[in-house]
Design an enzyme around this catalytic site. Structure first.
Site, PDB file in Angstrom:
ATOM      1  N   GLU A 156      -2.236   8.293  11.568  1.00 26.67           N
ATOM      2  CA  GLU A 156      -1.916   9.005  12.802  1.00 26.67           C
ATOM      3  C   GLU A 156      -0.509   9.606  12.748  1.00 26.67           C
ATOM      4  O   GLU A 156      -0.288  10.720  13.213  1.00 26.67           O
ATOM      5  CB  GLU A 156      -2.038   8.068  13.998  1.00 26.67           C
ATOM      6  N   GLU A 164       0.823  -1.205   0.000  1.00 25.66           N
ATOM      7  CA  GLU A 164       0.000   0.000   0.000  1.00 25.66           C
ATOM      8  C   GLU A 164       0.862   1.262   0.000  1.00 25.66           C
ATOM      9  O   GLU A 164       0.484   2.275  -0.589  1.00 25.66           O
ATOM     10  CB  GLU A 164      -0.933   0.006   1.218  1.00 25.66           C
ATOM     11  N   LYS A 206      -8.194   9.004   3.835  1.00 26.89           N
ATOM     12  CA  LYS A 206      -7.908   8.325   2.576  1.00 26.89           C
ATOM     13  C   LYS A 206      -9.165   8.357   1.714  1.00 26.89           C
ATOM     14  O   LYS A 206     -10.249   7.999   2.179  1.00 26.89           O
ATOM     15  CB  LYS A 206      -7.502   6.873   2.831  1.00 26.89           C
ATOM     16  N   TYR A 212      -1.768  30.905   3.672  1.00 24.43           N
ATOM     17  CA  TYR A 212      -2.350  29.577   3.449  1.00 24.43           C
ATOM     18  C   TYR A 212      -1.744  28.896   2.224  1.00 24.43           C
ATOM     19  O   TYR A 212      -1.742  27.668   2.139  1.00 24.43           O
ATOM     20  CB  TYR A 212      -3.875  29.643   3.341  1.00 24.43           C
TER      21      TYR A 212
END
Length: 316
Positions: free
Chosen positions: A74, A22, A99, A54
């Site tokens: 995380e 992955e 995701k 930004y």
């Protein structure tokens, strides 16, 4: 006046997954941010430097997507939070990272996490140490591995690289700055950042601070000591990269900075000093600073050391 800067659905590519398969290919991620910051100065001055840019936030998140290789969202979220607090005057971050194509059998729009975090106590009152624009623009071209930050100063590049997971060695002649950087690395739990006080301009034929073939990358920003260049080249591993930027003589002529013209590069001098390396990119001229307002005249070089030659094969 405290307000919020809201960024909705920033989509970028990142390598994040429990399995190696992955992580092998980038996958689409999305990020929503709410950034609490003081807007009073910007409201009065109308200067971009007085608020959170930004566009730079977006640039930094995308750079993390290019460089991070995380098993869990995380971990990536914590990297994003660390960079936002360290590099921008933000008091609180609300983050939603997800995701967009999770590897699950069930059909779902996204899978992710939300975090609400206030500015860490050890950063309160500190000024953000923003990396140079040149490094930010080329971070995806810096090989993963061991990096040397030469003339690191307060450590804006060393801390940035360590936060991205590089093994960083930082050296400078300023013992107080090196001590403060070591303390900051300890506070931020960055065991992959080590520091050393080194007089880079001492007269010597021995340079133990530049072991041969040790570094995957060397970063030098706004520092010039010409006798070091052969040592820098030798200290790179084969295929290692040198990222170098400093003032040219045009900056002295226009702005009288640095205070002595000898501290500036002549036109094309950086190319001559690094002629043993392969040039990946080079630009000499007027460049924006990381404040987004002022400009300086610099030479910017990204160059690579040649790979080791393949051994001769015996005839069949």
């Amino acid at each position: 006046m405290v307000g919020k800067i809201v960024i909705e659905r920033l989509e970028f590519q990142g390598r994040c997954g429990v399995t190696r398969e992955e992580r092998h290919r980038p996958q689409p991620l999305a990020l929503d941010l709410e950034l609490d910051c003081d807007m009073s100065s910007a409201a009065a001055s109308e200067k971009l430097a007085d608020t959170v840019d930004y566009a730079k936030v977006l640039e930094r998140v995308e750079a993390l997507g290019h460089t991070e290789d995380c098993a869990l969202l995380e971990r990536l979220a914590e990297r994003i939070l660390a960079v936002l607090f360290e590099e921008f005057p933000i008091e609180r971050v609300r983050l939603w990272l997800r995701k967009l194509a999770p590897p699950v059998a069930q059909t779902t729009a996204s899978v992710g996490l939300r975090i609400d975090r206030i500015r860490p106590a050890y950063l309160i009152g500190s000024q953000p140490l923003t990396p140079s624009r040149f490094l930010l623009q080329n971070i995806h071209r810096v090989p993963k591995g061991r990096v040397l930050d030469v003339a690191c100063g307060k450590g804006r590049h060393a801390l940035y690289l360590a936060n991205l997971g590089f093994d960083v060695e930082a050296i400078d002649r300023d013992a107080e700055a090196v001590f403060d950087l070591a303390s900051t690395a300890k506070q931020r739990n960055l065991p992959n950042l080590t520091v050393q006080t080194v007089d880079l301009e001492r007269a010597t034929d021995d340079r133990p601070e530049f072991p041969a073939n040790r570094y995957d990358a060397i970063v030098v920003c706004f520092y010039l000591h010409r006798p070091l260049f052969s040592w820098l080249v030798d200290a790179l591993k084969p295929n290692g990269v040198l990222l170098y930027e400093t003032f040219t003589i045009d900056n002295y002529r226009r702005h009288r900075h640095p205070r002595r013209w000898e501290f500036c590069l002549a036109h094309n001098e950086l190319l001559r000093l690094t002629s043993a390396l392969q040039v990946l990119s080079y630009d000499e001229g007027e460049h924006a600073t990381n404040s987004g307002v002022d400009t300086v005249f610099t030479a910017q070089l990204l160059a690579r050391k040649a790979a080791l030659p393949e051994p001769d094969r015996e005839p069949a």
